[in-house]
Write an enzyme that holds these catalytic residues in place. Structure first.
Site, PDB file in Angstrom:
ATOM      1  N   GLU A 191       0.827  -1.221   0.000  1.00  0.00           N
ATOM      2  CA  GLU A 191       0.000   0.000   0.000  1.00  0.00           C
ATOM      3  C   GLU A 191       0.859   1.268   0.000  1.00  0.00           C
ATOM      4  O   GLU A 191       0.630   2.197   0.774  1.00  0.00           O
ATOM      5  CB  GLU A 191      -0.939   0.016   1.197  1.00  0.00           C
ATOM      6  CG  GLU A 191      -2.011  -1.049   1.167  1.00  0.00           C
ATOM      7  CD  GLU A 191      -3.014  -0.923   2.296  1.00  0.00           C
ATOM      8  OE1 GLU A 191      -4.173  -1.322   2.117  1.00  0.00           O
ATOM      9  OE2 GLU A 191      -2.641  -0.426   3.374  1.00  0.00           O
ATOM     10  N   GLU A 225      -6.989  -7.293  -0.253  1.00  0.00           N
ATOM     11  CA  GLU A 225      -7.428  -7.144   1.133  1.00  0.00           C
ATOM     12  C   GLU A 225      -8.903  -6.753   1.104  1.00  0.00           C
ATOM     13  O   GLU A 225      -9.240  -5.600   0.864  1.00  0.00           O
ATOM     14  CB  GLU A 225      -6.624  -6.083   1.888  1.00  0.00           C
ATOM     15  CG  GLU A 225      -5.219  -6.482   2.261  1.00  0.00           C
ATOM     16  CD  GLU A 225      -4.549  -5.465   3.179  1.00  0.00           C
ATOM     17  OE1 GLU A 225      -5.276  -4.666   3.824  1.00  0.00           O
ATOM     18  OE2 GLU A 225      -3.309  -5.457   3.236  1.00  0.00           O
TER      19      GLU A 225
END
Length: 777
Positions: A180, A260
């Site tokens: 991320e 995710e």
């Protein structure tokens, strides 16, 4: 044969074991992943080996398989493997290779996410604390020292796991590059270096590992590399087509994966326990599978951040609780929840044949009778190192990663009315002449405290406890202890005078079991008594006998703040403010006969009693005041004020920018919301402010000054509008009357030119602001 989904993609059976033929491959194909040349939909369960006792690893893997998953997804936690620089540990609880072999044994593939940064609500996002001994280090950048440490770590990880890739007969099908990164910055050169490091250690001339990178749909283009597979991260309730729209435009032939899919959320000290509706999670997975979209469910089983491994979130400082239950389908202690059974029913639709039976409990549940911990040693008995210096030193400068520090110096003579000012990380208790004066709590953004009148030579004692280092955003460079000057200010004959306190004595107290054990067994001495802390602050010990073992939950409601050790195992942090009031104690760490419990309480208990109960308590707050920000004294009078901007937003999802006709300067920004597009309670997912040159201002110093309404039931407080998490949001209560008002304290006076606003990410953007007025003052 694999069955086909409604969209024509193959749905691979969850129970299918990795094949044993010599022709093993995993690759990115045309609109699908390819496993041994055949279409494959990844159904991954995220679980973390350090958060599960090793004795229970296989049970949790079997629970994931019985749920209908075909893959296990794991982070690799750098700081648990290299706790001292250059010294690596992949044994026992850290034997990640054995964890992967257990996955293969049970017919599961593995996705590895080796960071170096992992976030995961884990201490410093997985980065080791000793990196901060180099004060000028640039974390997650092309800092030469940082990159050399990363290279050494990734080499060691590959030595353990590269032999277990699918091409070499193992279960590992994909490896992630960084994590991320778009939420941290824009630096393709750095991300490329991480990619190259992984390729160097994972690939051979005849075996290329499939590498991928994940990010949010709002920022993935910042750092996306052309030769990597791209995946998206988002949570339950999200509009799935919107999440992949831009990726489909850029890569129409790429397979789609939510790497995710957030099943729940994590808890923070002083806030309500987080939950998410089961139906929303199941509906999202059902939709993805019906469209041939792969996913990893974060978390399928959260487990526990044992010891000092729980991190903290930012902006501000919001330390995470010990439990990582995450409202996941498999709860903290390995039992199936409502979400588990609903999801299993859905995943059965996409499997060939009947799913495996759900395994029984890994351990029974027991209760332990109430016991009083009568063997007590004051906290200074844990001191293992002392130093003196002109200026205060941080934990890192004292070569300590986790624990507490006692700081002493002498005070000048000051009459009533002086103020102590401190940069304290994280929880500072203040004593003058051995008497408690008060605390300075970083969670509450406190920085000062009034002192009583002092005589020259009075000893000032600061007991500083370090909590988890920040694990998200730029604030991960989070030094512990006192990080700056400690000053006193006072009004003397009409003049404000300032004293910069110097000549400090510092005593280090590590928060490990070895320190606790030494504190309980070392004879006291007069030198140590000079630490000037009350004897109630310290170590408490007792033994108890068991006829049978099993999982239990130690109730810590009568204690203050600290750590618990059972039979040498660190169970984690407790704090009376909640919401977590019990600590999970795995039955595999208990034994028949005599057991030992040691509690370190840095505040001191109301009663030194402990008992083991048969269920956890994760949602009981004991706050000094309300969690709401609705003190009427903080509400600004805007009746005669002129808004810097007013109008209406566009309906629907996505970021919108509200420009101001002129730049405005002030410390506070008030956003008034008279109406929403759908008539539902106001909801704001994220807010940013832009400076006069169009750049986003830092939100590190932001706090909520006032909110007329906050829905505590869903933990939708005002700070969720700027918590760096697009899936959380400020929401007003259903019955509250409009207009609604949110006031943000920026910490200092700032000049602003525009407001960026993000509504809820769910389809239709429920509760999105329609009319608005913005004030700066």
């Amino acid at each position: 044969m694999s069955s086909l989904t409604a969209s024509g993609f193959a749905a691979v059976p969850s129970a299918a074991a990795p094949q044993t033929t010599s022709q093993k491959t995993f690759a990115t194909g045309d609109k699908t992943f390819l496993l041994n040349g055949k279409s494959f939909v990844v159904k991954a369960a995220e679980i973390h080996y350090p958060r599960i006792p090793r004795q229970y690893w296989e049970h949790r893997i079997k629970m994931c398989k019985a749920l209908g998953m075909n893959t296990i997804c794991i982070y690799i936690f750098w700081n648990i493997h290299e706790q001292r620089e250059g010294v690596f540990d992949f044994s026992g609880q850290n034997d990640v290779a054995e964890f992967c072999r257990l996955a293969k044994k049970n017919g599961m593939y593995v996705i590895v996410r080796p960071g170096p940064y992992v976030c995961a609500e884990w201490e410093m996002g997985g980065l080791p604390w000793w990196l901060l001994k180099k004060k000028d280090i640039r974390l997650r950048e092309q800092d030469p020292y940082f990159m050399s440490c990363v290279d050494r770590f990734e080499k060691k990880v590959a030595e353990q796991l590269a032999p277990l890739t699918i091409q070499r007969g193992g279960p590992i099908i994909m490896v992630q590059v960084e994590n991320e990164y778009g939420s941290y910055g824009e630096d393709k050169a750095y991300v490329s270096d991480i990619r190259d490091t992984l390729r160097k250690y994972w690939d051979t001339s005849d075996a290329k590992t499939t590498l991928f990178q994940c990010d949010w749909n709002s920022n993935f283009e910042k750092n996306g590399l052309d030769d990597l597979t791209w995946t998206m991260n988002f949570g339950t309730g999200a509009n799935i087509d919107d999440q992949f729209r831009r990726l489909r435009e850029l890569r129409p032939n790429a397979p789609l994966m939510c790497s995710e899919f957030w099943s729940g959320w994590f808890d923070k000290w002083g806030a309500r326990h987080e939950t998410r509706p089961a139906k929303d999670m199941v509906d999202g997975i059902d939709e993805m599978l019906s469209k041939g979209i792969s996913f990893s469910l974060y978390m399928t089983h959260g487990g526990t951040s044992f010891g000092h491994w729980a991190g903290a979130n930012s902006p501000g400082f919001a330390p995470d609780v010990t439990s990582y239950d995450y409202d996941a389908p498999i709860n903290e202690y390995g039992a199936p929840t409502e979400k588990y059974w609903l999801l299993r029913k859905t995943l059965q639709k996409y499997a060939d044949g009947k799913l495996p039976a759900v395994p029984g409990k890994a351990a029974g549940i027991i209760c332990i009778p109430k016991m009083t911990l009568k063997n007590v040693a004051p906290i200074y008995m844990g001191v293992d190192s002392t130093a003196e210096s002109r200026d205060v030193q941080t934990f890192e400068e004292m070569n300590m990663g986790y624990g507490s520090m006692i700081y002493n110096t002498e005070l000048p003579e000051i009459s009533e009315g002086s103020m102590l000012h401190i940069d304290g990380h994280d929880f500072v208790q203040v004593f003058v002449g051995g008497k408690y004066v008060g605390k300075i709590d970083r969670v509450k953004n406190e920085r000062s405290l009034p002192l009583p009148a002092t005589k020259k030579g009075n000893v000032l004692t600061l007991l500083v406890e370090g909590m988890g280092r920040i694990n998200f955003g730029r604030a991960i460079k989070d030094f512990k202890g006192l990080v700056g000057d400690v000053t006193l200010t006072a009004d003397v004959d009409g003049d404000e005078l300032t004293w910069n306190l110097k000549d400090w004595r510092m005593r280090r107290i590590a928060d490990d079991y070895q320190t606790a054990r030494r504190a309980m067994t070392t004879p006291r001495n007069d030198v140590a008594l000079a630490s000037n802390t009350p004897s109630a602050i310290g170590y408490y010990k007792a033994t108890f006998k068991l006829k049978k073992t099993g999982d239990t939950f130690l109730n810590m409601e009568t204690w203050g703040k600290g750590q618990v050790y059972v039979n040498g195992h660190a169970l984690g942090r407790f704090w009376s403010i909640g919401p977590q009031q019990t600590l999970y104690c795995p039955g595999c760490w208990l034994k028949k006969g005599e057991n030992e419990i040691v509690v370190l309480d840095v505040v001191g208990p109301k009663l030194p009693v402990v008992w083991g109960q048969n269920k956890p308590e994760l949602d009981k707050l004991q706050l000094e005041k309300s969690a709401k920000h609705n003190n009427i004294g903080d509400k600004p009078d805007l009746n005669s004020a002129t808004p810097i901007a007013k109008g209406e937003t566009k309906p629907g999802n996505g970021w919108q920018t509200i420009g101001f006709s002129n730049a405005a300067t002030g410390r506070y920004v008030a956003i008034e919301c008279p109406s929403t597009h759908d008539g539902k309670p106001v909801a704001i997912a994220e807010l940013y402010l832009q400076s006069a040159d169009g750049k986003r201002l830092s939100r590190d110093g932001w706090d909520v000054k006032y909110a007329d309404s906050e829905n505590l039931q869903g933990n939708h407080t005002g700070d969720k509008a700027f918590d760096l998490q697009e899936s959380t949001y400020w929401q007003t209560e259903r019955e509250a009357a409009s207009p609604h008002l949110l006031v943000i304290d920026m910490g200092t006076e700032q000049t602003v030119k525009a407001l960026e606003y993000l509504p809820r990410m769910e389809q239709g953007a429920p509760g999105s602001v329609k009319e608005y007025k913005v004030y700066v003052y």
